[in-house]
Design a protein around this motif. Structure first.
Motif, PDB file in Angstrom:
ATOM      1  N   LEU A  48      -8.698   7.163  -7.691  1.00  0.00           N
ATOM      2  CA  LEU A  48      -7.667   6.289  -7.120  1.00  0.00           C
ATOM      3  C   LEU A  48      -7.223   6.759  -5.741  1.00  0.00           C
ATOM      4  O   LEU A  48      -6.962   5.944  -4.853  1.00  0.00           O
ATOM      5  CB  LEU A  48      -6.468   6.206  -8.073  1.00  0.00           C
ATOM      6  CG  LEU A  48      -6.683   5.348  -9.315  1.00  0.00           C
ATOM      7  CD1 LEU A  48      -5.575   5.578 -10.329  1.00  0.00           C
ATOM      8  CD2 LEU A  48      -6.765   3.868  -8.946  1.00  0.00           C
ATOM      9  N   GLU A  49      -7.135   8.062  -5.561  1.00  0.00           N
ATOM     10  CA  GLU A  49      -6.730   8.605  -4.262  1.00  0.00           C
ATOM     11  C   GLU A  49      -7.782   8.383  -3.195  1.00  0.00           C
ATOM     12  O   GLU A  49      -7.475   8.360  -2.005  1.00  0.00           O
ATOM     13  CB  GLU A  49      -6.426  10.100  -4.386  1.00  0.00           C
ATOM     14  CG  GLU A  49      -5.113  10.391  -5.099  1.00  0.00           C
ATOM     15  CD  GLU A  49      -4.859  11.876  -5.289  1.00  0.00           C
ATOM     16  OE1 GLU A  49      -3.689  12.273  -5.353  1.00  0.00           O
ATOM     17  OE2 GLU A  49      -5.832  12.646  -5.394  1.00  0.00           O
ATOM     18  N   ASN A  50      -9.026   8.215  -3.617  1.00  0.00           N
ATOM     19  CA  ASN A  50     -10.122   8.043  -2.662  1.00  0.00           C
ATOM     20  C   ASN A  50     -10.652   6.612  -2.616  1.00  0.00           C
ATOM     21  O   ASN A  50     -11.743   6.361  -2.107  1.00  0.00           O
ATOM     22  CB  ASN A  50     -11.262   9.015  -3.014  1.00  0.00           C
ATOM     23  CG  ASN A  50     -10.900  10.447  -2.685  1.00  0.00           C
ATOM     24  OD1 ASN A  50     -11.010  10.882  -1.544  1.00  0.00           O
ATOM     25  ND2 ASN A  50     -10.426  11.182  -3.684  1.00  0.00           N
ATOM     26  N   MET A  51      -9.859   5.676  -3.118  1.00  0.00           N
ATOM     27  CA  MET A  51     -10.209   4.264  -3.097  1.00  0.00           C
ATOM     28  C   MET A  51      -9.117   3.511  -2.339  1.00  0.00           C
ATOM     29  O   MET A  51      -7.936   3.829  -2.509  1.00  0.00           O
ATOM     30  CB  MET A  51     -10.285   3.743  -4.543  1.00  0.00           C
ATOM     31  CG  MET A  51     -10.682   2.296  -4.681  1.00  0.00           C
ATOM     32  SD  MET A  51     -10.541   1.732  -6.428  1.00  0.00           S
ATOM     33  CE  MET A  51     -11.690   2.839  -7.243  1.00  0.00           C
ATOM     34  N   PRO A  52      -9.463   2.571  -1.467  1.00  0.00           N
ATOM     35  CA  PRO A  52      -8.426   1.810  -0.755  1.00  0.00           C
ATOM     36  C   PRO A  52      -7.498   1.110  -1.749  1.00  0.00           C
ATOM     37  O   PRO A  52      -7.968   0.388  -2.634  1.00  0.00           O
ATOM     38  CB  PRO A  52      -9.220   0.795   0.067  1.00  0.00           C
ATOM     39  CG  PRO A  52     -10.598   1.357   0.164  1.00  0.00           C
ATOM     40  CD  PRO A  52     -10.821   2.138  -1.093  1.00  0.00           C
ATOM     41  N   SER A  53      -6.199   1.335  -1.608  1.00  0.00           N
ATOM     42  CA  SER A  53      -5.251   0.741  -2.562  1.00  0.00           C
ATOM     43  C   SER A  53      -5.086  -0.764  -2.349  1.00  0.00           C
ATOM     44  O   SER A  53      -4.406  -1.433  -3.132  1.00  0.00           O
ATOM     45  CB  SER A  53      -3.897   1.430  -2.463  1.00  0.00           C
ATOM     46  OG  SER A  53      -3.377   1.339  -1.148  1.00  0.00           O
ATOM     47  N   THR A  54      -5.713  -1.285  -1.310  1.00  0.00           N
ATOM     48  CA  THR A  54      -5.704  -2.742  -1.079  1.00  0.00           C
ATOM     49  C   THR A  54      -6.819  -3.445  -1.855  1.00  0.00           C
ATOM     50  O   THR A  54      -6.829  -4.659  -1.969  1.00  0.00           O
ATOM     51  CB  THR A  54      -5.894  -3.046   0.418  1.00  0.00           C
ATOM     52  OG1 THR A  54      -7.062  -2.358   0.890  1.00  0.00           O
ATOM     53  CG2 THR A  54      -4.692  -2.583   1.228  1.00  0.00           C
TER      54      THR A  54
ATOM     55  N   THR B  12       0.813  -1.219   0.000  1.00  0.00           N
ATOM     56  CA  THR B  12       0.000   0.000   0.000  1.00  0.00           C
ATOM     57  C   THR B  12       0.851   1.276   0.000  1.00  0.00           C
ATOM     58  O   THR B  12       0.539   2.226  -0.719  1.00  0.00           O
ATOM     59  CB  THR B  12      -0.934   0.019   1.230  1.00  0.00           C
ATOM     60  OG1 THR B  12      -0.156  -0.151   2.418  1.00  0.00           O
ATOM     61  CG2 THR B  12      -1.952  -1.095   1.150  1.00  0.00           C
ATOM     62  N   ILE B  13       1.924   1.295   0.794  1.00  0.00           N
ATOM     63  CA  ILE B  13       2.769   2.493   0.857  1.00  0.00           C
ATOM     64  C   ILE B  13       3.421   2.744  -0.501  1.00  0.00           C
ATOM     65  O   ILE B  13       3.436   3.871  -1.005  1.00  0.00           O
ATOM     66  CB  ILE B  13       3.835   2.359   1.966  1.00  0.00           C
ATOM     67  CG1 ILE B  13       3.167   2.323   3.333  1.00  0.00           C
ATOM     68  CG2 ILE B  13       4.841   3.503   1.897  1.00  0.00           C
ATOM     69  CD1 ILE B  13       4.113   2.068   4.496  1.00  0.00           C
ATOM     70  N   ARG B  14       3.960   1.673  -1.093  1.00  0.00           N
ATOM     71  CA  ARG B  14       4.598   1.802  -2.404  1.00  0.00           C
ATOM     72  C   ARG B  14       3.585   2.248  -3.455  1.00  0.00           C
ATOM     73  O   ARG B  14       3.883   3.103  -4.302  1.00  0.00           O
ATOM     74  CB  ARG B  14       5.237   0.471  -2.810  1.00  0.00           C
ATOM     75  CG  ARG B  14       5.990   0.529  -4.124  1.00  0.00           C
ATOM     76  CD  ARG B  14       6.983  -0.623  -4.237  1.00  0.00           C
ATOM     77  NE  ARG B  14       7.648  -0.670  -5.525  1.00  0.00           N
ATOM     78  CZ  ARG B  14       8.597   0.173  -5.917  1.00  0.00           C
ATOM     79  NH1 ARG B  14       8.989   1.153  -5.118  1.00  0.00           N
ATOM     80  NH2 ARG B  14       9.165   0.052  -7.109  1.00  0.00           N
ATOM     81  N   ARG B  15       2.407   1.700  -3.417  1.00  0.00           N
ATOM     82  CA  ARG B  15       1.365   2.101  -4.369  1.00  0.00           C
ATOM     83  C   ARG B  15       1.029   3.588  -4.241  1.00  0.00           C
ATOM     84  O   ARG B  15       0.916   4.294  -5.246  1.00  0.00           O
ATOM     85  CB  ARG B  15       0.103   1.263  -4.159  1.00  0.00           C
ATOM     86  CG  ARG B  15       0.187  -0.120  -4.757  1.00  0.00           C
ATOM     87  CD  ARG B  15      -1.115  -0.882  -4.607  1.00  0.00           C
ATOM     88  NE  ARG B  15      -1.085  -2.120  -5.361  1.00  0.00           N
ATOM     89  CZ  ARG B  15      -2.110  -2.963  -5.471  1.00  0.00           C
ATOM     90  NH1 ARG B  15      -3.261  -2.681  -4.854  1.00  0.00           N
ATOM     91  NH2 ARG B  15      -1.997  -4.068  -6.193  1.00  0.00           N
ATOM     92  N   ASN B  16       0.871   4.027  -3.002  1.00  0.00           N
ATOM     93  CA  ASN B  16       0.528   5.435  -2.784  1.00  0.00           C
ATOM     94  C   ASN B  16       1.655   6.367  -3.209  1.00  0.00           C
ATOM     95  O   ASN B  16       1.406   7.451  -3.754  1.00  0.00           O
ATOM     96  CB  ASN B  16       0.165   5.661  -1.315  1.00  0.00           C
ATOM     97  CG  ASN B  16      -1.147   5.000  -0.933  1.00  0.00           C
ATOM     98  OD1 ASN B  16      -2.041   4.849  -1.764  1.00  0.00           O
ATOM     99  ND2 ASN B  16      -1.274   4.583   0.315  1.00  0.00           N
ATOM    100  N   MET B  17       2.900   5.947  -2.959  1.00  0.00           N
ATOM    101  CA  MET B  17       4.047   6.758  -3.374  1.00  0.00           C
ATOM    102  C   MET B  17       4.145   6.838  -4.890  1.00  0.00           C
ATOM    103  O   MET B  17       4.391   7.907  -5.461  1.00  0.00           O
ATOM    104  CB  MET B  17       5.338   6.181  -2.787  1.00  0.00           C
ATOM    105  CG  MET B  17       5.501   6.411  -1.290  1.00  0.00           C
ATOM    106  SD  MET B  17       7.002   5.652  -0.617  1.00  0.00           S
ATOM    107  CE  MET B  17       8.265   6.598  -1.473  1.00  0.00           C
TER     108      MET B  17
END
Length: 204
Positions: free
Chosen positions: A144-150, A89-94
């Motif tokens: 994408l920013e407002n959807m859980p990246s999991t 999740t952290i890598r995805r958000n970065m």
């Protein structure tokens, strides 16, 4: 005798006060100098970072070559993003933040310089269509920013985003950009390149 002693004491006190005042003034000067130096270093660091971010575009050559290089870099970031799993999740958000910054800078370069040049060249409808497509890019980023990246749907949305982006890129690279560059003088193309890099540097 008492008067002389008292006079000496007063002179010594005044000297001490003067020394303290000078010391305080010097200390304030050092602090002010350090603050100014820190601000200057901060400004230099910021300008250096901006230059580093814009350098790949500036060194790519003409404006169309620079935009192609930016397209390629963004799609490479998408490759990395699509290779992540639901736990990263952290890598995805970065990576998403990196893609967003790159696309925002890219959009400003196109919207403030290249699309107006397309309109001047008689391609108003095409320029307006490309500009509207940038709105959908922002919509994808928002979702994408407002959807859980999991969520499994997150990666599906990423792939949908990429497909729309690649269609937009093909239209620019295969048709409109070559037509515009061929229609303009070498001097005008150089002016567009300079203007585009200035816009990119502002938000790099």
């Amino acid at each position: 005798m008492a008067t002389t002693t008292e006079s000496k004491r007063n002179t010594k006190t005044n000297a001490n006060n003067t020394a303290k005042t000078s010391s305080n003034g010097a200390s304030l000067g050092v602090i002010a100098g350090a603050a100014a130096g820190g601000a200057a270093l901060g400004l230099l660091a910021m300008l250096g970072r901006k230059a580093a971010v814009q350098a790949p575009s500036a060194l790519a050559g003409n404006w169309d070559d620079a935009l192609k290089a930016e397209h390629k870099a963004v799609l490479k970031a998408f490759d990395t993003l699509e290779a992540t799993d639901d736990k990263a999740t952290i890598r995805r958000n970065m990576l998403l933040a990196h893609i967003k910054h790159a696309l925002v800078k890219h959009a400003i370069e196109e919207e403030n310089v290249i699309y107006p040049a397309l309109r001047e060249a008689g391609k108003t409808e095409q320029a307006d269509e490309l500009n509207a497509e940038h709105g959908y890019v922002k919509q994808f980023l928002y979702e994408l920013e407002n959807m859980p990246s999991t969520s499994p749907k997150w990666l599906e949305k990423v792939k949908e985003f990429r497909a729309a982006l690649e269609k937009h890129i093909r239209e620019e690279e295969d048709q409109l950009f070559p037509e515009l560059r061929a229609q303009l003088s070498e001097e005008k193309n150089k002016a567009l390149t300079l203007a585009m890099n200035k816009e990119g540097f502002k938000v790099a």
